[in-house]
Write an enzyme that holds these catalytic residues in place. Structure first.
Site, mmCIF file in Angstrom:
data_model
loop_
_atom_site.group_PDB
_atom_site.id
_atom_site.type_symbol
_atom_site.label_atom_id
_atom_site.label_comp_id
_atom_site.label_asym_id
_atom_site.label_seq_id
_atom_site.Cartn_x
_atom_site.Cartn_y
_atom_site.Cartn_z
ATOM 1 C CG ASN A 8 -0.038 -0.053 2.455
ATOM 2 O OD1 ASN A 8 0.873 -0.420 2.619
ATOM 3 N ND2 ASN A 8 -0.893 0.063 3.743
ATOM 4 C CD GLN A 24 -3.824 -0.031 -1.862
ATOM 5 O OE1 GLN A 24 -3.809 0.498 -0.714
ATOM 6 N NE2 GLN A 24 -4.023 0.944 -2.659
ATOM 7 C CB SER A 63 -10.826 -2.053 3.825
ATOM 8 O OG SER A 63 -10.995 -0.732 4.404
ATOM 9 N N GLY A 64 -13.961 -1.804 3.005
ATOM 10 C CA GLY A 64 -14.922 -0.967 2.334
ATOM 11 C C GLY A 64 -14.553 0.443 1.957
ATOM 12 C CG HIS A 65 -11.392 2.989 4.007
ATOM 13 N ND1 HIS A 65 -10.993 1.681 4.928
ATOM 14 C CD2 HIS A 65 -10.113 3.547 3.640
ATOM 15 C CE1 HIS A 65 -9.750 1.647 4.919
ATOM 16 N NE2 HIS A 65 -9.161 2.897 4.279
ATOM 17 C CB CYS A 86 -1.507 2.231 8.368
ATOM 18 S SG CYS A 86 -2.358 0.907 7.007
#
Length: 229
Positions: free
Chosen positions: A9, A37, A55-57, A177
């Protein structure tokens, strides 16, 4: 258990999922694929793994996530009290988030080929501009088609971000992150970059809606930070 990310990522490099999964099978280990990712740009090889997380976002679906697990994989519940989600997670399901993530994955599956075809030349223009400014490219092929990453050895990433932000360009220095951290990227250090280069990293990405006019504006903004670099 062996864990592998679909793509890094920070620099967008695609990981050798097939090779790692094959080796894990030889050792009798389960394989978990972190597919957070990349599914908007490349198809996750779900047939090779036992578990996969999304991951939804990162898909434009907002909150929520998804864990895909083969039926035969034993999972201990995180919460107790009810039979929801096959007894693996008690409590009322977030139906809206589940539908949003499922819809986003469906859109990705139908559109990723066209998105990737459009994103690749735009990201290549950004990478070329970074190299022209004297930056060292980070990452390598195969990579996600929308990534343009590089490292400057003479200027800090936070200074680059500030200059680009003032020009209306959103960028990052490292992974989301580690947002807010001034520590150098452990990924770049592990790749052999110097401390100065790791502190001067810059990540630009294009999205499905990014157009050529926006790339032109980003290139103009990058030319304006030449004095910093």
């Amino acid at each position: 258990m062996r864990w592998i990310g679909l793509a890094n990522n920070e620099i967008g490099t695609l990981q050798p999922v097939a090779e790692i999964a094959a080796r894990a099978r030889e050792l009798g280990a389960l394989v978990h694929l972190d597919a957070c990712q990349g599914p908007a740009w490349v198809r996750p090889p779900l047939e090779l793994v036992d578990l996969a997380s999304f991951s939804g976002h990162k898909l434009g679906a907002g909150r929520g996530g998804l864990l895909l697990a083969r039926r035969e994989v034993p999972l201990q519940p995180l919460q107790f009290g009810g039979p929801q989600e096959w007894g693996r997670r008690a409590g009322r399901e977030d139906v809206a988030a589940a539908v949003a993530v499922a819809t986003a994955l469906d859109v990705c599956a139908r559109c990723r080929a066209d998105w990737s075809l459009a994103a690749r030349p735009r990201a290549e223009r950004l990478r070329a501009a970074l190299v022209e400014l004297g930056a060292r490219p980070t990452g390598a092929e195969p990579r996600l088609p929308n990534f343009a990453t590089a490292a400057f050895g003479r200027v800090k990433g936070e200074d680059l971000l500030l200059a680009l932000d003032l020009a209306g360009i959103a960028a990052s220095s490292g992974s989301a992150c580690a947002s807010g951290s001034l520590d150098p990227s452990h990924v770049l250090l592990a790749m052999g970059l110097s401390m100065a280069e790791a502190l001067g990293s810059l990540r630009l990405t294009v999205g499905p809606q990014t157009n050529d006019a926006e790339i032109d504006r980003a290139l103009q903004a990058l030319s304006g930070i030449a004095a910093l670099a």
